[in-house]
Design a protein around this motif. Sequence first.
Motif, short mmCIF file in Angstrom:
data_model
loop_
_atom_site.label_atom_id
_atom_site.label_comp_id
_atom_site.label_asym_id
_atom_site.label_seq_id
_atom_site.Cartn_x
_atom_site.Cartn_y
_atom_site.Cartn_z
N GLN A 126 0.83 -1.20 0.00
CA GLN A 126 0.00 0.00 0.00
C GLN A 126 0.87 1.26 0.00
O GLN A 126 0.58 2.23 -0.70
N ALA A 127 1.95 1.23 0.79
CA ALA A 127 2.85 2.39 0.84
C ALA A 127 3.49 2.64 -0.52
O ALA A 127 3.62 3.80 -0.96
N ARG A 183 -9.31 5.02 5.31
CA ARG A 183 -9.28 3.82 4.45
C ARG A 183 -7.84 3.41 4.12
O ARG A 183 -7.55 2.97 3.03
N GLY A 184 -6.98 3.51 5.10
CA GLY A 184 -5.61 3.06 4.90
C GLY A 184 -4.66 4.20 4.65
O GLY A 184 -4.95 5.37 4.91
N LEU A 185 -3.50 3.86 4.10
CA LEU A 185 -2.42 4.84 3.95
C LEU A 185 -2.74 5.89 2.88
O LEU A 185 -3.23 5.56 1.80
N VAL A 186 -2.41 7.13 3.20
CA VAL A 186 -2.62 8.23 2.26
C VAL A 186 -1.33 9.00 1.99
O VAL A 186 -1.28 9.85 1.10
N ALA A 187 -0.28 8.73 2.75
CA ALA A 187 1.04 9.33 2.52
C ALA A 187 2.08 8.35 3.03
O ALA A 187 1.82 7.57 3.95
N VAL A 201 13.79 9.21 1.12
CA VAL A 201 13.42 9.09 -0.29
C VAL A 201 11.94 8.75 -0.40
O VAL A 201 11.33 8.25 0.54
N GLY A 202 11.39 8.99 -1.58
CA GLY A 202 10.05 8.50 -1.90
C GLY A 202 8.92 9.07 -1.07
O GLY A 202 7.88 8.43 -0.95
N VAL A 203 9.09 10.27 -0.51
CA VAL A 203 7.98 10.86 0.26
C VAL A 203 6.89 11.30 -0.71
O VAL A 203 7.14 12.04 -1.66
N ALA A 204 5.69 10.82 -0.49
CA ALA A 204 4.59 11.12 -1.41
C ALA A 204 3.26 11.12 -0.66
O ALA A 204 3.09 10.40 0.33
#
Length: 268
Positions: A126-127, A183-187, A201-204
């Motif tokens: 999910q991440a 509903r779970g991960l959003v960032a 890295v990969g911060v979104a």
Amino acid sequence: MSYLSRVDDYLHAAPLSGAEALDVGPFTLFRSTTIWPYYARPVPGSGATVTVADLEELRARCAELGLPFNLEWVVETCPSLGPAAAEAGLEVTSYPLLVLERGDFTPVTTSLRCEILPASAELLRQARAVADVGFGAPGTAIGEGGIEARDASAASATDEKIAALVERAEAGFSVTAGVYGDRGLVASGIHQPVGDASEVVGVATLPAMRRQGLGAAVTSCLVEHAFDNGVDLVLLSAGSDTIASVYERVGFRRIGHAGAAEPAQPAE
């Protein structure tokens, strides 16, 4: 040792958790031993002046090994590479390069739950999907990509890719943080420790959830974990000056530029 030299040394060591190093002229070419490709970098501290001939030698070696002809470097420690790469016909870009020490850390929180994730295949899938959707719509503007887009991206990820993410998490090569919505991960984001330094890295953030401070909160969570686990210098490169300002909220400061070069894409 200067910040730039220390960052350069870190960036040269970090790929070794997933690649073998090959010497090609003034470069180290990282040949991947995992499922994603790496790149070449100039050898830190060599003081070499890179030429087009050096790049053509590297291009030939990449072709021989079936590897992508991509380069990454710290602009200020190898200033000759950018002009040589442009002369060789490569597409050259540079990004703000920032560092953070513990004394400058300014924690950022959010009303949503933000925490370090365990090495769970479901959560890392999910991440990664959050990152894929977020980077598919670059920048900080609010957009349409939300939970449905995340779930579609998660469903399309191969089991091989997710297994590789879990393996790296279990080995301590990567640490993932996430922000939970209803509903779970959003960032999400990652830090990658090597000795006493680590790179974020990969911060979104899902485009539909932007402009709520979630990227800064994820970064803050990662930085806190890094400092609590033996790291004393955190670094990152930002996609733009606007994005760099998000990290500056956490205490990061700019020290230079990260360079990247790759073959120019054909016009459509």
